[in-house]
Scaffold this active site. Structure first.
Site, short mmCIF file in Angstrom:
data_model
loop_
_atom_site.label_atom_id
_atom_site.label_comp_id
_atom_site.label_asym_id
_atom_site.label_seq_id
_atom_site.Cartn_x
_atom_site.Cartn_y
_atom_site.Cartn_z
N ASP A 1 0.84 -1.20 0.00
CA ASP A 1 0.00 0.00 0.00
C ASP A 1 0.88 1.25 0.00
OD1 ASP A 1 -2.44 -1.69 0.55
OD2 ASP A 1 -1.26 -2.10 2.34
N HIS B 1 -4.35 -3.57 6.24
CA HIS B 1 -4.17 -3.81 4.79
C HIS B 1 -5.53 -4.23 4.24
CE1 HIS B 1 -2.68 -5.05 0.96
NE2 HIS B 1 -3.04 -6.31 1.16
N1 LIG Z 1 -0.30 -8.22 2.31
C1 LIG Z 1 -0.31 -7.98 1.00
O1 LIG Z 1 -0.05 -6.83 0.58
C2 LIG Z 1 -0.61 -9.05 -0.01
C3 LIG Z 1 -0.42 -8.80 -1.37
C4 LIG Z 1 -0.72 -9.80 -2.30
C5 LIG Z 1 -1.19 -11.01 -1.86
N2 LIG Z 1 -1.37 -11.24 -0.54
C6 LIG Z 1 -1.85 -12.52 -0.04
O2 LIG Z 1 -0.78 -13.47 -0.09
C7 LIG Z 1 -1.32 -14.79 -0.10
C8 LIG Z 1 -0.62 -15.62 -1.17
O3 LIG Z 1 -0.90 -15.12 -2.45
P1 LIG Z 1 -0.43 -15.89 -3.77
O4 LIG Z 1 -0.88 -15.06 -4.93
O5 LIG Z 1 0.99 -16.30 -3.67
O6 LIG Z 1 -1.37 -17.17 -3.67
P2 LIG Z 1 -1.19 -18.60 -4.36
O7 LIG Z 1 -2.49 -19.32 -4.22
O8 LIG Z 1 -0.58 -18.46 -5.72
O9 LIG Z 1 -0.10 -19.30 -3.43
C9 LIG Z 1 -0.34 -19.62 -2.11
C10 LIG Z 1 0.48 -20.86 -1.79
O10 LIG Z 1 0.35 -21.10 -0.40
C11 LIG Z 1 0.32 -22.50 -0.22
N3 LIG Z 1 -0.24 -22.82 1.09
C12 LIG Z 1 -1.54 -22.89 1.47
N4 LIG Z 1 -1.64 -23.25 2.75
C13 LIG Z 1 -0.38 -23.39 3.21
C14 LIG Z 1 0.17 -23.77 4.46
N5 LIG Z 1 -0.62 -24.07 5.51
N6 LIG Z 1 1.51 -23.83 4.57
C15 LIG Z 1 2.31 -23.55 3.53
N7 LIG Z 1 1.85 -23.20 2.31
C16 LIG Z 1 0.52 -23.12 2.15
C17 LIG Z 1 -0.50 -23.01 -1.40
O11 LIG Z 1 -0.27 -24.39 -1.65
C18 LIG Z 1 0.00 -22.11 -2.53
O12 LIG Z 1 1.09 -22.69 -3.23
C19 LIG Z 1 -2.83 -14.61 -0.31
O13 LIG Z 1 -3.49 -14.70 0.93
C20 LIG Z 1 -2.93 -13.20 -0.86
O14 LIG Z 1 -4.19 -12.63 -0.63
C21 LIG Z 1 -1.09 -10.28 0.39
O1 LIG Z 2 -6.08 -7.44 -2.83
C1 LIG Z 2 -5.75 -8.60 -2.59
O2 LIG Z 2 -6.57 -9.46 -2.22
C2 LIG Z 2 -4.31 -9.01 -2.75
C3 LIG Z 2 -3.39 -8.09 -2.04
O3 LIG Z 2 -3.73 -7.96 -0.70
C4 LIG Z 2 -3.27 -6.73 -2.70
O4 LIG Z 2 -3.40 -5.72 -2.02
O5 LIG Z 2 -2.99 -6.69 -3.92
#
Ligand SMILES: NC(=O)c1ccc[n+]([C@@H]2O[C@H](COP(=O)([O-])OP(=O)(O)OC[C@H]3O[C@@H](n4cnc5c(N)ncnc54)[C@H](O)[C@@H]3O)[C@@H](O)[C@H]2O)c1
Ligand SMILES: O=C(O)C[C@H](O)C(=O)O
Length: 328
Positions: free
Chosen positions: A159, A187
């Protein structure tokens, strides 16, 4: 050469993992003189895909990458970890708020907190990326009684970076001239990207942009950017999220620049009237691996309302995970 440090990454075979691991291996996170051991956690069915990622890491021939460990057991992946990036969790789909993921994802962070508490380095620095990041960080922290509360942080850096880029585009000035950006709170769409202290090439940002743009365009654009990316890409942000995770950890490990600060989701100590204990985005400076909340900033009535609204949402999320038995 320095002694290698252990960096645990969960969800390592996922989208964010695919951008993140190669940058950690290259030295972008901890510096180009710091060797790293990657300790990668995945769910059992994803271990084969993870093996493919490991093969690609090997093929990068990174001079700083000393060893790669993979496991589906947090007690193995977190063993002696100096840094832990908790990424593994389900991403949201179009039409969902991040808080809708609490029941699906909350359960992941209790056992991971417990495992970190037992086996990680006593100085481990934990960043939670998996959504809803702030409350997941709270869950992990509350289940890690042998670690300090402040060792658990949540990512609001994406952000923060989005806010820098929006302001840069509006003013036509490069991001490098922008200082003192703050993301307060969650967030989520209630976050408060605050320009009241921000300067652009030394000039207060709010002298360069109209209040209408600030309140009516800037804040909602930053707060809803994640949803806009899901809408456009058909999947949640990944490369920019990985980049923000690198920035967060790099600043935590190596410090912030003089005269500037960054935003981190950290346990509130009651500063600025934020209820104690919530994992809340604050402006922080970092030195010697320790972060400190920037104190003494003026809080306008508008800021107060925005900061309270996002605190209220975090309090509700905390109550919801209490109901689920995930925190005390
Ligand atoms: N804070 C932020 O700014 C932000 C930004 C983008 C995404 N995210 C979040 O990050 C997370 C991951 O996103 P992504 O695009 O990589 O998703 P993704 O689905 O591509 O990958 C997630 C991975 O986590 C694994 N996983 C699930 N449960 C697990 C566990 N208990 N232990 C270990 N691994 C596990 C899955 O098998 C998968 O490979 C999501 O929750 C997404 O919303 C947060
Ligand atoms: O928005 C989402 O769910 C993914 C991530 O937290 C983001 O801010 O891009």
């Amino acid at each position: 050469m320095k002694t290698p440090v252990r960096v645990a990454v969960t969800g390592a075979a996922g989208q964010i993992g695919y951008s993140l691991l190669f940058r950690i291996a290259s030295g972008a996170m901890l510096g180009d003189d710091q060797p790293v051991i990657l300790q990668l956690l995945e769910v059992t069915p994803a271990l084969k895909a993870l093996q493919g990622v490991v093969m690609e890491l090997q093929d990068g021939a990174y001079p700083l990458l000393t060893e790669v460990v993979t496991s589906d057991d947090p007690m193995v992946a977190f063993k002696d970890a100096d840094y832990a990036l908790l990424v593994g969790a389900m991403p949201r789909k179009a039409g969902m708020e991040r808080g809708d993921l609490l029941s699906a994802n909350g359960g992941i962070f209790k056992p991971q907190g417990e495992a970190l508490s037992e086996v990680a380095s006593r100085d481990v620095k934990v960043l939670v990326v998996g959504n809803p990041a702030n409350t997941n960080a709270l869950i992990a922290q509350q289940n890690a009684p042998k670690l300090g509360a402040g060792q658990f942080t949540a990512m609001v850096r994406l952000d923060h970076n989005r806010a820098l880029s929006q302001l840069s585009a509006k003013t036509g000035k490069p991001v490098s001239g922008i200082r003192k950006m703050t993301i307060w709170g969650n967030h989520s769409s209630t976050q408060y990207p605050d320009l009241s202290q921000t300067t652009v090439d030394g000039t207060p940002a709010l002298e360069l942009v109209a209040q209408d743009w600030y309140e009516g365009e800037f804040i909602p654009t930053v707060a809803k950017r994640g949803a806009a990316i899901i809408e456009a890409r058909g999947a949640s942000s990944a490369a920019s999220a990985a980049s923000a995770a690198i920035d967060h950890m790099r600043n935590w490990a190596l410090g912030t620049a003089p005269g500037d600060w960054v935003s981190m989701g950290i346990p509130s100590d009651g500063s600025y009237g934020v209820p104690e204990g919530l994992i809340y985005g604050f402006p922080v400076t970092v030195s010697g691996g320790k972060y400190e909340i920037v104190q003494g900033l003026e809080v306008s009535d508008f800021s107060r309302r925005m900061m309270d609204a996002t605190a209220k949402e975090l309090t509700e999320e905390r109550d919801a995970v209490r109901e689920l038995g995930l925190v005390k």
